[in-house]
Write an enzyme that holds these catalytic residues in place. Structure first.
Site, PDB file in Angstrom:
ATOM      1  N   ASP A  32      61.717 -44.288  71.136  1.00 40.87           N
ATOM      2  CA  ASP A  32      61.925 -45.715  70.885  1.00 40.87           C
ATOM      3  C   ASP A  32      62.548 -45.988  69.510  1.00 40.87           C
ATOM      4  O   ASP A  32      61.980 -46.705  68.669  1.00 40.87           O
ATOM      5  CB  ASP A  32      60.585 -46.463  71.012  1.00 40.87           C
ATOM      6  N   GLU A 199      73.787 -62.776  87.117  1.00 38.21           N
ATOM      7  CA  GLU A 199      74.976 -62.928  86.255  1.00 38.21           C
ATOM      8  C   GLU A 199      74.640 -62.395  84.858  1.00 38.21           C
ATOM      9  O   GLU A 199      75.466 -61.776  84.198  1.00 38.21           O
ATOM     10  CB  GLU A 199      75.396 -64.403  86.112  1.00 38.21           C
TER      11      GLU A 199
HETATM   12  O1  FUB Z   1      57.244 -45.698  74.374  1.00 35.02           O
HETATM   13  C1  FUB Z   1      56.460 -46.529  75.183  1.00 35.02           C
HETATM   14  C2  FUB Z   1      57.348 -47.377  76.029  1.00 35.02           C
HETATM   15  O2  FUB Z   1      58.233 -46.560  76.792  1.00 35.02           O
HETATM   16  C3  FUB Z   1      58.278 -48.258  75.237  1.00 35.02           C
HETATM   17  O3  FUB Z   1      57.642 -49.366  74.719  1.00 35.02           O
HETATM   18  C4  FUB Z   1      59.321 -48.511  76.242  1.00 35.02           C
HETATM   19  O4  FUB Z   1      60.495 -49.072  75.725  1.00 35.02           O
HETATM   20  C5  FUB Z   1      59.520 -47.128  76.827  1.00 35.02           C
HETATM   21  O5  FUB Z   1      60.361 -46.352  75.998  1.00 35.02           O
END
Ligand code: FUB
Length: 457
Positions: A32, A199
């Protein structure tokens, strides 16, 4: 001809191994990515998948920070925030995707606590210590704390700050200038729900056969040349990365398609972070390659890219080599923290109050590489701060890779304990110009010694 082809292939394979740069952190599992540029340095905030996964689910207690000034060597600042910083929360596992931003000299780290909403921490420094200014969560609101994950924060040119978040819905608040409260006069007590139209976010068939928009989670919001970008994990699970653009931050958003497709070495989640630094654009994401395919043990990667002339984002190919060229050289005549690493094998980092971060878990033949080291007219001496409880340990100093030219070796010796730091030095074969440097660690058994910093003379 065939011989020439084979030797070129071997050469390329060699270069490939030496310059493996993704994932960019090898000493911990990180996911992340949330990059932030401050004062000429790129800081990277990450989540931290624990080495030991509990109950076959995300096992995440802390948030970590790394920094670079050259895009190839990353300095580990360790754990900069943790679930323990939120005394009011009972959640002990759920330190999910954060983002940090600076405003008026303060750094605000927006932290989702999975199962307890979005919270905020504040610090005077990008690497902490961070403290909880509120004593309660920041986002009170969607009545579904599962939705309240993955905050992304953005300050528009007029000074208005926005915090977006959410899975599978997408929400935002207009943050007040203090960055720790928001305007409650709009939306649902301040919370605006983005309209999830095809969209805006495209459509795909979910695993249950139902059609839905591709938006899943992990939003990353920014503005470039008057166009607003919303990049996100899409069409999960497995997740791809897609993006939408809008003429205004409130929308309407227009779906622009995938920019990173699924690949065998990517995890079942993915998570984008995009930033410009020293004239280049970089795309951060995560893979599960370092753990050999474990989706709860992910690692952050980065690719350099160029926007298309119309402002669209090209398709990103996740590579092994990542960023090919450093954007500046490393000065080896200043003290360099040992935890500044381009690539390492077998190592871990640790932090204590006295020493800060240091490199540990060093076994025979483990190594670390620092890239683009500018020796200029010549280095003759190597110095390092090390701590060891026995004799017979040393650091080989080599050029480029673990098998590269040996230019010196430092005898570590017994300094009186694994926390008894001593500065040791050795003479070198004279080396000039710019090289990658590889420290190869040697010794008989187990955890050989700890390594805090180094410098050439
Ligand atoms: O790392 C935990 C969760 O998995 C994150 O909050 C999401 O974005 C996904 O990467």
């Amino acid at each position: 001809m065939l011989l020439k082809k084979i030797s070129i292939t071997i050469l390329l394979m060699g270069a490939y191994c030496v310059h493996a740069q993704n994932p960019i952190i090898q000493t911990s599992f990180t996911a992340d990515p949330a990059p932030m540029v401050h004062d000429g340095t790129l800081y990277l905030y990450t989540t931290n998948d624990e080495d030991e996964t509990v109950d076959n689910f995300f096992t995440m207690y802390n948030w970590r920070c790394y920094s670079t000034t050259d895009m190839v060597n990353w300095t580990d600042h360790g754990v900069v925030a943790s679930l323990k910083d939120f005394e009011w929360s009972d959640i002990t596992n759920g330190a999910w995707a954060p983002q940090c931003i600076e405003r008026k000299g303060k750094f605000y780290l927006y932290c989702p606590i999975h199962g307890d909403g979005v919270a905020v921490l504040v610090s005077d420094s990008p690497t902490g210590p961070f403290t909880d200014p509120l004593g309660h969560r920041l986002i009170e609101g969607t009545n579904n704390v599962w939705h309240d994950i993955d905050p992304t924060v953005f300050i528009d040119d007029d000074g208005q700050a926005y915090l977006f978040w959410g899975n599978p819905g997408l929400y935002y608040v207009k943050l007040n200038e203090d960055m720790i409260s928001y305007d409650r006069s709009i939306g649902n007590n301040g919370i605006m729900a983005v309209e999830m139209t095809t969209e805006a976010f495209g459509s795909h068939e979910g695993r249950d056969g139902r059609m839905r928009t591709t938006y899943t989670e992990g939003p990353w919001v920014y503005k470039r040349n008057d166009l607003y970008y919303l990049v996100y994990a899409a069409a999960g699970i497995p997740e791809y990365i897609a993006y939408s653009t809008a003429p205004a931050i409130e929308g309407p958003w227009t779906y622009q398609g995938f920019i990173m497709e699924r690949a065998p070495h990517l995890a079942f989640t993915n998570h984008p972070g995009i930033i410009d630094y020293k004239g280049n654009s970089y795309f951060f994401y995560h893979s599960h390659e370092l753990s050999g395919g474990e989706g709860f043990k992910r690692s952050v990667c980065v690719e350099q890219f160029e926007y298309n002339p119309d402002g669209s984002i090209p398709l990103m190919i996740p590579t092994k080599h990542g960023v090919a060229e450093s954007v500046s050289n490393l000065n080896p005549y200043n003290r360099v923290e040992a935890e500044t690493i381009a690539w390492s094998e077998g190592l871990k980092t640790k932090k204590d109050d006295e020493t800060g971060i240091y490199v540990t878990n060093i076994n025979n033949d483990d190594y670390l590489i620092v890239r683009s080291v500018d020796f200029n007219n010549g280095a003759k001496v190597f110095e390092a701060s090390v701590a060891s409880d026995s004799d017979g340990r040393e650091i080989e100093i080599r050029l480029n890779n673990p098998d590269g030219e040996l230019i010196g070796h430092l005898t570590v010796g017994n300094t009186g304990g694994s926390k008894s730091w001593e500065m040791k030095s050795c003479e070198l074969k004279k080396v000039t110009g710019v090289h990658d440097v590889c420290f190869v660690f040697k010794g008989q058994e187990g955890n050989l010694f700890n390594f805090d910093w180094w410098r050439f003379q």
